[in-house]
Design an enzyme around this catalytic site. Structure first.
Site, PDB file in Angstrom:
ATOM      1  N   PRO A   1       0.842  -1.206   0.000  1.00  0.00           N
ATOM      2  CA  PRO A   1       0.000   0.000   0.000  1.00  0.00           C
ATOM      3  C   PRO A   1       0.870   1.245   0.000  1.00  0.00           C
ATOM      4  CG  PRO A   1      -0.010  -1.067   2.170  1.00  0.00           C
ATOM      5  CD  PRO A   1       0.718  -1.988   1.241  1.00  0.00           C
ATOM      6  N   LEU A   2       0.656   2.133  -0.956  1.00  0.00           N
ATOM      7  CA  LEU A   2       1.519   3.297  -1.157  1.00  0.00           C
ATOM      8  C   LEU A   2       0.668   4.558  -1.155  1.00  0.00           C
ATOM      9  CD1 LEU A   2       3.525   1.708  -4.088  1.00  0.00           C
ATOM     10  CD2 LEU A   2       4.417   2.111  -1.798  1.00  0.00           C
TER      11      LEU A   2
ATOM     12  N   GLN B   1      -6.038  -0.949   3.526  1.00  0.00           N
ATOM     13  CA  GLN B   1      -5.263  -0.679   4.738  1.00  0.00           C
ATOM     14  C   GLN B   1      -5.895   0.496   5.476  1.00  0.00           C
ATOM     15  OE1 GLN B   1      -1.293   1.372   4.911  1.00  0.00           O
ATOM     16  NE2 GLN B   1      -0.547  -0.659   5.478  1.00  0.00           N
TER      17      GLN B   1
ATOM     18  N   CYS C   1       3.331   3.626   9.676  1.00  0.00           N
ATOM     19  CA  CYS C   1       3.388   4.996   9.154  1.00  0.00           C
ATOM     20  C   CYS C   1       4.270   5.862  10.054  1.00  0.00           C
ATOM     21  CB  CYS C   1       1.995   5.585   9.063  1.00  0.00           C
ATOM     22  SG  CYS C   1       1.978   7.259   8.373  1.00  0.00           S
TER      23      CYS C   1
ATOM     24  N   LYS D   1       0.971  -4.691   9.115  1.00  0.00           N
ATOM     25  CA  LYS D   1       2.233  -4.236   8.537  1.00  0.00           C
ATOM     26  C   LYS D   1       2.884  -3.269   9.508  1.00  0.00           C
ATOM     27  CE  LYS D   1       4.368  -2.225   4.395  1.00  0.00           C
ATOM     28  NZ  LYS D   1       5.155  -1.156   5.023  1.00  0.00           N
TER      29      LYS D   1
ATOM     30  N   HIS E   1       8.751  -4.053   7.737  1.00  0.00           N
ATOM     31  CA  HIS E   1       9.680  -3.240   6.964  1.00  0.00           C
ATOM     32  C   HIS E   1      10.982  -3.164   7.741  1.00  0.00           C
ATOM     33  CE1 HIS E   1      10.530   0.952   4.961  1.00  0.00           C
ATOM     34  NE2 HIS E   1      11.452   0.058   4.709  1.00  0.00           N
TER      35      HIS E   1
ATOM     36  N   GLY F   1      11.519  -4.109   1.963  1.00  0.00           N
ATOM     37  CA  GLY F   1      12.615  -3.157   1.989  1.00  0.00           C
ATOM     38  C   GLY F   1      13.690  -3.448   0.967  1.00  0.00           C
TER      39      GLY F   1
ATOM     40  N   ALA G   1       7.576  -2.165  -2.616  1.00  0.00           N
ATOM     41  CA  ALA G   1       7.025  -0.814  -2.521  1.00  0.00           C
ATOM     42  C   ALA G   1       7.747   0.130  -3.472  1.00  0.00           C
ATOM     43  CB  ALA G   1       7.113  -0.323  -1.074  1.00  0.00           C
TER      44      ALA G   1
END
Length: 695
Positions: free
Chosen positions: A355-356, A409, A440, A479, A509, A542, A565
């Site tokens: 999710p970006l 998300q 985030c 996540k 990540h 990553g 990502a």
């Protein structure tokens, strides 16, 4: 048609010269109308001829310096490099290494561009009414704020961007009618719209799913939407908290004398013993306090207690009962409970597009899906905005029919809003899984206790996960980052707990919140995290930028798969490379074709009117701020490129490739003009973030 001829055709169409024929086309002959900023010489003129020895010194430095992409010498742009640049590569020179990044990153090059230029708001009276544009009667009549004068509108309307309308060509009818910036193809002389009945009847099915029903939106705004499952969970949760507080008060009260205990045993209340009497009466009238156990939610325990027959010694065990007695358990005469069967999603060996925010929109996901992505996920949505029915937030949950495995998300900081939002999505949206954002790093989100802040608020984190699992029919995934503070990893302590709380998947990540995207992702630590998940899937995230990166990390860590990502933003064809196990030397014409597809998908999703064109351009420019970082395989001296490697100034194999490699925002605007027409003279663009992976 060959790649060279395709590139030559694109260059000719948009006023670019093709550089494949080096004898006829030199960089001095490039048309300044399209690529001037990309090929203009820097102010520092080359006063000395660059010798072969200097070139070899540059090449040696590129090979030896970490973080620098080695480009073949024939593509080096020495007109931009200059003498000073070259001389610093000489072994005898003691000047600061040109490839060495600064020891301290300047604050002005970090974070977001908070004061970016914005487009001027259009004058509503100059825009045509949507009813009139689609040949309908306006229900607002004289009160409508938009113009109804079609002739005056067309007199001031900008020229069409192109002769063909993608929506009309695909579906046989353009939903924007006269307001479309490509309206010439589907508008008659009397300003009526043309409809291709054959295509419209065959292709009229709506391909965008998860659109919120207007009635549901109204209920959300009026706070009339019901959340029975979430309310039941929250009631049990609040009751267990009160019982815990009452126990704590009793245990912390002073010891009573023998006389007080004797009189209380007879039911006589003394002054100072009111709390004890209240506790005794409560115990006589209320059920025993609910005790949370590992793997058992309050709502589950409550339901089990309802299934206990009067006089039975033990609560009904649903699992053992199902194994021994397949007949359903009757709670009331004539009422049979329907067991909840949760959906399952296979994450093993799947390519998962992360999710970006901003750039992970629906058109971009369609591009990645067409290039080989298996699982897609929508952009991060704030749960409070969803519960309030904000249209802009619900737009993030839209799903295209091509996304066969799709999740959303959500981000929040409290169990009540997250549980209600999950129940709402579960009831109203067609999704395959729901992901909790615990990674985030943005300050605005972190300071509210959401995102990566949940890694430091484990009690709230537990209540959120258990509540979401309880009210959802689809898997709940998490996540997170490796930790919050720099070099302080805590994910390995949290992962076993998250799985016990009921999460179906954990993704980590390999950087902490404070690291953001600096330094390389720690895959040694991700290997440690993967070993804690047992049979449940675990995904690492990553710095995956090639099929070699993925193969190496999967082999060493044993994890189920990876989440991609930034690698997909810089080169979305990474999914094709992984599946075909090759380095794709993609040509500039093929990359331009991908941008053309994005443009068409954007015009379909955001609209082909002026507002839709502007949105498509903005999101394309944000994506181009990542795309320019890709270095073609044929230009590289050392393959593959690493995600944080920065190239020196280089020229592409044709002028379109040179233009695509430009870090200048003005050149990205010129690329958008090739697809969406010219921008106003006052138009300016700055990317959302000040820094990129090179700075």
């Amino acid at each position: 048609m060959s790649k060279a001829s395709e590139s030559k055709e694109i260059c000719a169409t948009h006023g670019l010269s093709d550089a494949n024929d080096k004898e006829k086309n030199t960089m001095e002959e490039v048309s300044t109308s399209a690529v001037e900023p990309a090929v203009e010489k820097i102010k520092e003129e080359v006063t000395e001829e660059v010798t072969e020895e200097m070139k070899q010194a540059v090449l040696k430095k590129m090979h030896s310096q970490a973080g620098t992409a080695a480009v073949k010498l024939e593509f080096m742009d020495f007109t931009k490099v200059g003498n000073t640049f070259v001389k610093k590569c000489q072994p005898t020179n003691k000047a600061t290494d040109i490839f060495e990044p600064p020891s301290k990153r300047s604050k002005k090059n970090r974070g977001r561009n908070k004061h970016r230029p914005r487009d001027e708001r259009p004058n509503l009276k100059e825009n045509i009414c949507q009813f009139i544009a689609t040949n309908r009667d306006c229900k607002f009549a004289e009160k409508c704020t938009f113009t109804h004068d079609v002739k005056a509108y067309f007199a001031n309307k900008l020229p069409d961007i192109a002769k063909t309308c993608y929506n009309f060509e695909t579906y046989g009818k353009c939903p924007f009618g006269l307001a479309c910036r490509f309206s010439g193809q589907h508008t008659r002389e009397d300003y009526s719209s043309i409809v291709d009945e054959e295509k419209f009847g065959r292709e009229s099915k709506n391909l965008t799913l998860s659109v919120l029903d207007p009635e549901v939106k109204t209920k959300l705004r009026k706070k009339m939407y019901k959340f029975p499952n979430a309310d039941s969970y929250l009631d049990i949760l609040n009751k267990s908290k009160k019982d815990h507080e009452r126990k704590y008060q009793l245990s912390s009260s002073p010891k009573k004398s023998a006389l007080q205990r004797s009189k209380e045993s007879k039911g006589v209340a003394l002054i100072g013993s009111e709390a004890a009497l209240d506790a005794a009466s409560t115990a006589a009238t209320e059920p025993a306090p609910v005790k949370l156990e590992d793997g058992v939610t309050p709502l589950q325990r409550s339901e089990e207690s309802k299934g206990v027959a009067l006089g039975s010694k033990a609560p009904l065990d649903a699992a053992s009962t199902a194994a021994t007695d397949p007949a359903p358990v009757k709670l009331e005469e004539g009422v049979t409970p329907v067991p909840v069967v949760k959906k399952t999603v296979i994450f093993n060996d799947k390519l998962y597009l992360a999710p970006l925010t901003t750039v992970g929109n629906l058109p971009f996901r369609r591009i990645c899906k067409g290039l080989g992505a298996d699982i897609t996920c929508g952009e991060m949505a704030m749960c409070t905005n969803l519960l309030q029915g904000h249209p802009s937030e619900w737009a993030l949950l839209k799903r295209h029919v091509s996304e066969d495995v799709f999740g959303v998300q959500i981000c929040g900081s409290f169990p009540d809003t997250m549980a209600k939002c999950t129940e709402l999505i579960n009831n109203e949206v067609n999704v395959d899984f729901i992901d909790i954002n615990v990674g985030c790093p943005i300050d605005l989100v972190f300071k509210k206790g959401a995102g990566s802040a949940l890694m430091s608020r484990l009690s709230k984190f537990e209540e959120i996960v258990r509540g979401m699992v309880e009210v959802s029919d689809v898997p709940i995934t998490v996540k997170m980052r490796a930790g919050v503070d720099d070099r302080v990893f805590t994910a390995h302590k949290i992962i076993p707990k998250v799985l016990d709380w009921g999460a179906s998947l954990v993704t980590v990540h390999g950087r902490t919140r404070e690291q953001r995207y600096t330094r390389a992702a720690d895959w040694d630590y991700l290997e440690q995290c993967a070993s804690l998940c047992g049979p449940k899937p675990f995904l690492g995230n990553g710095d995956i930028f090639s099929f070699e990166d993925l193969n190496m990390q999967k082999a060493r860590t044993g994890m189920s798969s990876v989440m991609i990502a930034r690698g997909a933003l810089i080169k979305p064809w990474i999914f094709t490379e992984i599946k075909e196990q090759r380095h794709w030397d993609i040509s500039s014409s093929e990359r331009f074709s991908i941008l053309q597809d994005f443009t068409n998908f954007g015009l379909e999703h955001w609209g082909s009117d002026q507002q839709g064109v502007d949105k498509t351009r903005r999101f394309m420019l944000e994506w181009l701020s990542f795309l320019y970082r890709y270095i073609p395989v044929g230009v590289l001296e050392r393959v593959p490129q690493r995600i944080n490697e920065r190239p020196p100034h280089y020229l592409g194999r044709d002028d379109l490739e040179t233009l695509m490699a430009s870090p200048d925002c003005r050149d990205w605007v010129k690329i958008s003009e090739m697809l969406l027409g010219p921008v106003p003279s006052s138009f300016q663009f700055l990317p959302k973030h000040k820094a990129n992976s090179y700075s």
